[in-house]
Write a protein that holds these residues in place. Structure first.
Motif, PDB file in Angstrom:
ATOM      1  N   ALA A   1      -5.515  -8.945  -6.228  1.00 55.59           N
ATOM      2  CA  ALA A   1      -4.357  -8.699  -5.481  1.00 55.59           C
ATOM      3  C   ALA A   1      -4.637  -9.327  -4.147  1.00 55.59           C
ATOM      4  O   ALA A   1      -3.472  -9.899  -3.577  1.00 55.59           O
ATOM      5  CB  ALA A   1      -4.381  -7.045  -5.496  1.00 55.59           C
TER       6      ALA A   1
ATOM      7  N   VAL B   1      -3.305 -12.588  -4.431  1.00 54.32           N
ATOM      8  CA  VAL B   1      -1.817 -12.991  -4.879  1.00 54.32           C
ATOM      9  C   VAL B   1      -1.024 -12.870  -3.423  1.00 54.32           C
ATOM     10  O   VAL B   1      -0.293 -13.568  -3.169  1.00 54.32           O
ATOM     11  CB  VAL B   1      -1.181 -11.916  -5.862  1.00 54.32           C
ATOM     12  N   SER B   2      -1.807 -12.067  -2.468  1.00 53.92           N
ATOM     13  CA  SER B   2      -1.213 -12.053  -1.090  1.00 53.92           C
ATOM     14  C   SER B   2      -1.297 -13.211  -0.532  1.00 53.92           C
ATOM     15  O   SER B   2      -0.520 -13.324   0.565  1.00 53.92           O
ATOM     16  CB  SER B   2      -2.001 -10.885  -0.423  1.00 53.92           C
TER      17      SER B   2
ATOM     18  N   SER C   1       3.565 -12.817 -10.558  1.00 52.97           N
ATOM     19  CA  SER C   1       3.931 -11.262 -10.709  1.00 52.97           C
ATOM     20  C   SER C   1       2.666 -10.808 -11.474  1.00 52.97           C
ATOM     21  O   SER C   1       2.402 -11.289 -12.605  1.00 52.97           O
ATOM     22  CB  SER C   1       5.050 -10.848 -11.599  1.00 52.97           C
ATOM     23  N   LEU C   2       1.630 -10.152 -10.743  1.00 45.81           N
ATOM     24  CA  LEU C   2       0.225  -9.768 -11.443  1.00 45.81           C
ATOM     25  C   LEU C   2       0.432  -8.467 -11.853  1.00 45.81           C
ATOM     26  O   LEU C   2       0.928  -7.350 -11.009  1.00 45.81           O
ATOM     27  CB  LEU C   2      -0.774  -9.800 -10.304  1.00 45.81           C
TER      28      LEU C   2
ATOM     29  N   HIS D   1      -1.672  -5.295 -13.383  1.00 50.62           N
ATOM     30  CA  HIS D   1      -3.095  -4.822 -13.589  1.00 50.62           C
ATOM     31  C   HIS D   1      -3.219  -3.578 -14.454  1.00 50.62           C
ATOM     32  O   HIS D   1      -2.518  -2.473 -14.094  1.00 50.62           O
ATOM     33  CB  HIS D   1      -3.580  -4.756 -12.219  1.00 50.62           C
TER      34      HIS D   1
ATOM     35  N   ALA E   1      -1.259  -2.162  -3.887  1.00 51.92           N
ATOM     36  CA  ALA E   1       0.119  -2.321  -4.646  1.00 51.92           C
ATOM     37  C   ALA E   1       1.178  -2.056  -3.468  1.00 51.92           C
ATOM     38  O   ALA E   1       2.228  -2.830  -3.610  1.00 51.92           O
ATOM     39  CB  ALA E   1       0.382  -1.338  -5.853  1.00 51.92           C
TER      40      ALA E   1
ATOM     41  N   GLU F   1       1.349  -5.306  -1.474  1.00 51.58           N
ATOM     42  CA  GLU F   1       1.857  -6.448  -1.938  1.00 51.58           C
ATOM     43  C   GLU F   1       2.552  -6.379  -3.129  1.00 51.58           C
ATOM     44  O   GLU F   1       2.345  -5.777  -4.128  1.00 51.58           O
ATOM     45  CB  GLU F   1       0.358  -7.287  -2.408  1.00 51.58           C
TER      46      GLU F   1
ATOM     47  N   ARG G   1       4.191  -8.239  -5.060  1.00 47.12           N
ATOM     48  CA  ARG G   1       4.120  -8.968  -6.422  1.00 47.12           C
ATOM     49  C   ARG G   1       2.732  -8.356  -7.223  1.00 47.12           C
ATOM     50  O   ARG G   1       2.140  -8.857  -8.279  1.00 47.12           O
ATOM     51  CB  ARG G   1       3.573 -10.327  -6.020  1.00 47.12           C
ATOM     52  N   TYR G   2       1.898  -7.382  -6.822  1.00 48.54           N
ATOM     53  CA  TYR G   2       0.685  -6.590  -7.709  1.00 48.54           C
ATOM     54  C   TYR G   2       1.448  -5.380  -7.981  1.00 48.54           C
ATOM     55  O   TYR G   2       1.831  -4.500  -7.346  1.00 48.54           O
ATOM     56  CB  TYR G   2      -0.484  -6.497  -6.345  1.00 48.54           C
TER      57      TYR G   2
ATOM     58  N   TRP H   1      -0.398  -1.978 -10.260  1.00 46.78           N
ATOM     59  CA  TRP H   1      -1.346  -1.584 -11.030  1.00 46.78           C
ATOM     60  C   TRP H   1      -0.832  -0.282 -11.922  1.00 46.78           C
ATOM     61  O   TRP H   1      -0.144   0.499 -11.401  1.00 46.78           O
ATOM     62  CB  TRP H   1      -2.619  -0.930 -10.065  1.00 46.78           C
TER      63      TRP H   1
END
Length: 328
Positions: free
Chosen positions: A159, A162-163, A172-173, A175, A192, A195, A197-198, A200
């Motif tokens: 994460a 990605v940030s 786009s992550l 988890h 999450a 960010e 784009r993360y 969980w």
């Protein structure tokens, strides 16, 4: 043979050791053996004990050797055995001495073992099958992380990486992995929220996790140590490129010169690799080609053949005592 597999991961868990034990049980049954799984050895009759985890299954290994001094004992070594416990744990070292054979999941693992037991080592790569992919949202460059929220997995490193990506990034992550305590869940939820784009998703069914992996552009491995992560072999089986910390377990599976490594704990280096994989199709294709070339190593037929060879080598109870030069 009547075989008992002992693993510290109990029934119903999705931990890697349980997944491995269940898959091995399937192979051994297919070879014609009777197989049971347990978390301890209580003196029940069996021809062979497979103890998964040298330290945590030491009690089972010692009890079995005391009860069945002439029967074969196979100890399978995990990442925490190899790269954390052995220097400090007398129990882990005792399991090495008690074992007839030692199973490791990638060839570099032997380097972590005392020279006097290396003759017992046999490599059995974990196998996996391709699954139908779960398609990502249109336009997204989806990458995935399949890891429980454990310190050794360093899961929130992804994460943080990605940030660091530019605002224009389509990464786009996703988890997937269980939180083992509420504090871990709170940290993942906070990451999450910070960010977008993360995401969980928590503990998800294994089939969903594999389909998510199969439909991703990259698998991320952020672990501080691994013995030979099953998720890497699952990525290989599904032809999904991997970005991994430069750790022995991944080096042993992907190769010393694989171009997708970054230093342990280095979010900036992971961000740079993610950015490059998104922007440079040739780099992403190079990673994919390297992973595809490894597919024969993770075929179920190869894993089963290696177990067959090991059992034939042991030859049954009458040949199970350590050979000359091995420690009793």
């Amino acid at each position: 043979m009547d075989i008992l597999i002992v693993t510290p991961a109990g029934k119903g868990t999705r931990k890697g050791n349980r997944v491995t034990a269940l898959r091995w049980a399937g192979h051994l049954r297919a070879l014609g053996h009777r197989v049971r799984l347990g978390t301890a050895y209580a003196g029940e009759p069996c021809d062979l004990l497979v103890a998964l985890h040298a330290r945590r299954s030491h009690g089972a290994a010692a009890a079995f050797r005391a009860a069945r001094s002439g029967a074969p004992l196979v100890v399978a070594l995990t990442g925490t055995d190899l790269y954390q416990d052995l220097p400090a744990s007398a129990e882990a070292r005792s399991s090495l001495a008690l074992a007839s054979r030692l199973v490791v999941l990638q060839p570099r693992a032997e380097r972590a073992l005392p020279e006097e037991v290396r003759g017992k080592v046999r490599v059995i790569y974990q196998s996996a099958r391709p699954v139908a992919p779960l398609a990502p949202p249109e336009g997204a460059f989806r990458v995935c992380l399949l890891a429980h929220l454990r310190e050794v997995k360093d899961p929130l490193l992804a994460a943080r990486a990605v940030s660091r990506l530019p605002a224009s990034s389509r990464v786009s992550l996703v988890h997937l992995g269980a939180a083992l305590d509420p504090a871990d869940a709170a940290r993942a939820a906070e990451a999450a929220a910070a960010e977008p784009r993360y995401r969980w998703l928590g503990d998800r069914p294994r089939r969903e996790a594999l389909r998510t992996l199969a439909g991703s552009r990259l698998l991320l491995v952020t672990s501080r140590l691994e013995g030979g992560a099953n998720v890497v072999t699952e990525a290989i089986a599904n032809r999904v490129p991997v970005l991994s910390t430069r750790i022995e377990g991944s080096l042993g599976l992907l190769g010393e010169d694989y171009p997708g490594y970054f230093p342990v704990g280095d979010a900036a280096a992971l961000a740079a690799l993610l950015d490059r994989a998104e922007r440079e199709p040739a780099f992403l294709e190079e990673l994919r080609a390297r992973v595809e070339a490894l597919a024969p190593l993770v075929a179920p037929a190869d894993e089963r053949a290696r177990w067959r060879a090991l059992l034939e080598e042991l030859g049954g109870p009458e040949r199970a005592r350590p050979s000359a030069g091995e420690e009793e």
